[in-house]
Motif scaffolding. Structure first.
Motif, PDB file in Angstrom:
ATOM      1  N   ARG A  83       0.841  -1.209   0.000  1.00 53.23           N
ATOM      2  CA  ARG A  83       0.000   0.000   0.000  1.00 53.23           C
ATOM      3  C   ARG A  83       0.869   1.250   0.000  1.00 53.23           C
ATOM      4  O   ARG A  83       0.612   2.203  -0.739  1.00 53.23           O
ATOM      5  CB  ARG A  83      -0.924  -0.020   1.218  1.00 53.23           C
ATOM      6  CG  ARG A  83      -1.778   1.225   1.368  1.00 53.23           C
ATOM      7  CD  ARG A  83      -2.837   1.054   2.466  1.00 53.23           C
ATOM      8  NE  ARG A  83      -3.430   2.300   2.878  1.00 53.23           N
ATOM      9  CZ  ARG A  83      -4.236   3.054   2.153  1.00 53.23           C
ATOM     10  NH1 ARG A  83      -4.545   2.671   0.926  1.00 53.23           N
ATOM     11  NH2 ARG A  83      -4.745   4.174   2.613  1.00 53.23           N
ATOM     12  N   ALA A  84       1.899   1.255   0.816  1.00 50.66           N
ATOM     13  CA  ALA A  84       2.792   2.414   0.892  1.00 50.66           C
ATOM     14  C   ALA A  84       3.426   2.683  -0.472  1.00 50.66           C
ATOM     15  O   ALA A  84       3.482   3.837  -0.924  1.00 50.66           O
ATOM     16  CB  ALA A  84       3.875   2.186   1.945  1.00 50.66           C
ATOM     17  N   LEU A  85       3.868   1.626  -1.135  1.00 53.27           N
ATOM     18  CA  LEU A  85       4.512   1.782  -2.440  1.00 53.27           C
ATOM     19  C   LEU A  85       3.533   2.329  -3.473  1.00 53.27           C
ATOM     20  O   LEU A  85       3.862   3.248  -4.230  1.00 53.27           O
ATOM     21  CB  LEU A  85       5.094   0.445  -2.902  1.00 53.27           C
ATOM     22  CG  LEU A  85       5.883   0.479  -4.207  1.00 53.27           C
ATOM     23  CD1 LEU A  85       7.085   1.416  -4.114  1.00 53.27           C
ATOM     24  CD2 LEU A  85       6.340  -0.926  -4.569  1.00 53.27           C
ATOM     25  N   LYS A  86       2.343   1.790  -3.495  1.00 54.72           N
ATOM     26  CA  LYS A  86       1.336   2.260  -4.453  1.00 54.72           C
ATOM     27  C   LYS A  86       1.029   3.748  -4.235  1.00 54.72           C
ATOM     28  O   LYS A  86       0.957   4.523  -5.187  1.00 54.72           O
ATOM     29  CB  LYS A  86       0.062   1.425  -4.318  1.00 54.72           C
ATOM     30  CG  LYS A  86      -1.021   1.807  -5.291  1.00 54.72           C
ATOM     31  CD  LYS A  86      -2.242   0.926  -5.139  1.00 54.72           C
ATOM     32  CE  LYS A  86      -3.336   1.398  -6.087  1.00 54.72           C
ATOM     33  NZ  LYS A  86      -4.562   0.644  -5.916  1.00 54.72           N
ATOM     34  N   LEU A  87       0.856   4.136  -2.979  1.00 58.39           N
ATOM     35  CA  LEU A  87       0.538   5.527  -2.671  1.00 58.39           C
ATOM     36  C   LEU A  87       1.688   6.468  -3.027  1.00 58.39           C
ATOM     37  O   LEU A  87       1.475   7.515  -3.641  1.00 58.39           O
ATOM     38  CB  LEU A  87       0.174   5.673  -1.190  1.00 58.39           C
ATOM     39  CG  LEU A  87      -1.179   5.095  -0.781  1.00 58.39           C
ATOM     40  CD1 LEU A  87      -1.260   4.963   0.734  1.00 58.39           C
ATOM     41  CD2 LEU A  87      -2.308   5.958  -1.318  1.00 58.39           C
ATOM     42  N   CYS A  88       2.900   6.111  -2.665  1.00 59.58           N
ATOM     43  CA  CYS A  88       4.019   7.018  -2.938  1.00 59.58           C
ATOM     44  C   CYS A  88       4.323   7.082  -4.430  1.00 59.58           C
ATOM     45  O   CYS A  88       4.715   8.147  -4.931  1.00 59.58           O
ATOM     46  CB  CYS A  88       5.254   6.677  -2.113  1.00 59.58           C
ATOM     47  SG  CYS A  88       6.009   5.096  -2.499  1.00 59.58           S
ATOM     48  N   GLU A  89       4.113   5.998  -5.152  1.00 62.66           N
ATOM     49  CA  GLU A  89       4.299   6.053  -6.602  1.00 62.66           C
ATOM     50  C   GLU A  89       3.279   7.000  -7.232  1.00 62.66           C
ATOM     51  O   GLU A  89       3.594   7.720  -8.191  1.00 62.66           O
ATOM     52  CB  GLU A  89       4.203   4.660  -7.220  1.00 62.66           C
ATOM     53  CG  GLU A  89       5.427   3.816  -6.946  1.00 62.66           C
ATOM     54  CD  GLU A  89       5.351   2.416  -7.531  1.00 62.66           C
ATOM     55  OE1 GLU A  89       6.406   1.910  -7.914  1.00 62.66           O
ATOM     56  OE2 GLU A  89       4.250   1.833  -7.595  1.00 62.66           O
ATOM     57  N   GLY A  90       2.081   7.029  -6.673  1.00 61.93           N
ATOM     58  CA  GLY A  90       1.070   7.978  -7.150  1.00 61.93           C
ATOM     59  C   GLY A  90       1.490   9.416  -6.903  1.00 61.93           C
ATOM     60  O   GLY A  90       1.310  10.285  -7.759  1.00 61.93           O
TER      61      GLY A  90
END
Length: 93
Positions: A28-35
């Motif tokens: 989740r953290a990766l998906k959010l920060c990539e956004g």
């Protein structure tokens, strides 16, 4: 996540990524920060979260990409995070 995020949305999504990271929700953290990075490529907070999440997901290639985009002063202290989770990880290879 849409690249046209405004400042408030970027700040909120960065905070959500940091919160997910703190509780070990690496995907989740990766998906959010990539956004966030899609809208604000140089966001050092998002780069840091993406790097840490990638290391914990044992994705050395992705971690290296985020590491190499961070300012040296921010990146150097974080190197040990990947070395703990990915033996022999190297930011240069």
């Amino acid at each position: 996540v849409k690249p046209e995020l405004d400042r408030a949305a970027i700040a909120q999504q960065t905070a959500e990524a940091q919160a997910a990271s703190k509780v070990g929700q690496w995907g989740r953290a990766l998906k959010l920060c990539e956004g966030v990075l899609a809208a604000d490529r140089g966001n050092t907070s998002a780069l840091r979260v993406c790097f840490i999440a990638s290391c914990n997901l044992k994705d050395g290639k992705k971690a290296r990409q985020f590491f190499n985009r961070m300012p040296a002063a921010s990146a150097s202290p974080l190197r040990q995070i990947c070395l703990r989770t990915i033996p022999n990880w190297d930011a240069n290879n």
